[in-house]
Design a protein around this motif. Structure first.
Motif, mmCIF file in Angstrom:
data_model
loop_
_atom_site.group_PDB
_atom_site.id
_atom_site.type_symbol
_atom_site.label_atom_id
_atom_site.label_comp_id
_atom_site.label_asym_id
_atom_site.label_seq_id
_atom_site.Cartn_x
_atom_site.Cartn_y
_atom_site.Cartn_z
ATOM 1 N N LEU A 108 2.823 6.302 -18.476
ATOM 2 C CA LEU A 108 3.000 6.954 -17.179
ATOM 3 C C LEU A 108 2.806 5.959 -16.029
ATOM 4 O O LEU A 108 3.605 5.920 -15.087
ATOM 5 N N ILE A 109 1.766 5.139 -16.117
ATOM 6 C CA ILE A 109 1.511 4.140 -15.072
ATOM 7 C C ILE A 109 2.664 3.138 -15.012
ATOM 8 O O ILE A 109 3.174 2.833 -13.926
ATOM 9 N N ASN A 110 3.101 2.648 -16.159
ATOM 10 C CA ASN A 110 4.220 1.688 -16.187
ATOM 11 C C ASN A 110 5.480 2.293 -15.580
ATOM 12 O O ASN A 110 6.171 1.643 -14.790
ATOM 13 N N PRO A 137 9.956 -3.451 -13.248
ATOM 14 C CA PRO A 137 8.789 -3.320 -14.125
ATOM 15 C C PRO A 137 7.786 -4.440 -13.848
ATOM 16 O O PRO A 137 8.170 -5.596 -13.704
ATOM 17 N N LEU A 138 6.533 -4.085 -13.712
ATOM 18 C CA LEU A 138 5.469 -5.065 -13.506
ATOM 19 C C LEU A 138 4.453 -4.935 -14.629
ATOM 20 O O LEU A 138 4.217 -3.838 -15.141
ATOM 21 N N GLN A 155 0.837 -1.207 0.000
ATOM 22 C CA GLN A 155 0.000 0.000 0.000
ATOM 23 C C GLN A 155 0.873 1.260 0.000
ATOM 24 O O GLN A 155 0.563 2.229 -0.688
ATOM 25 N N ASN A 156 1.968 1.236 0.762
ATOM 26 C CA ASN A 156 2.874 2.384 0.789
ATOM 27 C C ASN A 156 3.523 2.600 -0.574
ATOM 28 O O ASN A 156 3.662 3.740 -1.029
ATOM 29 N N LEU A 157 3.923 1.504 -1.234
ATOM 30 C CA LEU A 157 4.510 1.615 -2.570
ATOM 31 C C LEU A 157 3.479 2.124 -3.575
ATOM 32 O O LEU A 157 3.808 2.912 -4.467
ATOM 33 N N VAL A 160 5.032 2.700 -11.711
ATOM 34 C CA VAL A 160 5.125 1.399 -11.033
ATOM 35 C C VAL A 160 6.582 0.946 -10.980
ATOM 36 O O VAL A 160 7.065 0.499 -9.931
ATOM 37 N N LYS A 161 7.287 1.074 -12.091
ATOM 38 C CA LYS A 161 8.693 0.647 -12.135
ATOM 39 C C LYS A 161 9.536 1.437 -11.131
ATOM 40 O O LYS A 161 10.347 0.858 -10.400
#
Length: 84
Positions: A63-65, A75-76, A7-9, A68-69
């Motif tokens: 932007l989302i990628n 990378p997810l 959640q923090n990430l 997240v990375k």
């Protein structure tokens, strides 16, 4: 359900996204998105409807990628779960 560290990430990820787009766009498209699940390879986000998912994919995919990375350190694959 995601644990506290996850959640923090995710909060860090949202902060990064918020810094890159206008406030109204953030509130419209990112406020309220939660992590449905996460593993070593992918993250699944819960979105309110199919249109929301399609808009995120078409307008904010990179932007989302990137966010997240940066936040998760790897990378997810980003998947979406539509609330039914």
């Amino acid at each position: 359900m995601a644990d506290k560290e996850t959640q923090n990430l995710w909060s860090k990820t949202l902060s990064y996204i918020r810094s890159k787009i206008e406030d109204t766009a953030f509130q419209t498209w990112f406020d309220g998105i939660k992590i449905n699940s996460i593993d070593e390879e992918s993250i699944t986000l819960t979105v309110p409807n199919r249109f929301h998912y399609e808009w995120l994919e078409s307008k904010y995919r990179t932007l989302i990628n990137d966010a997240v990375k940066i936040s998760f350190g790897t990378p997810l694959i980003v998947n979406y779960s539509v609330i039914l």
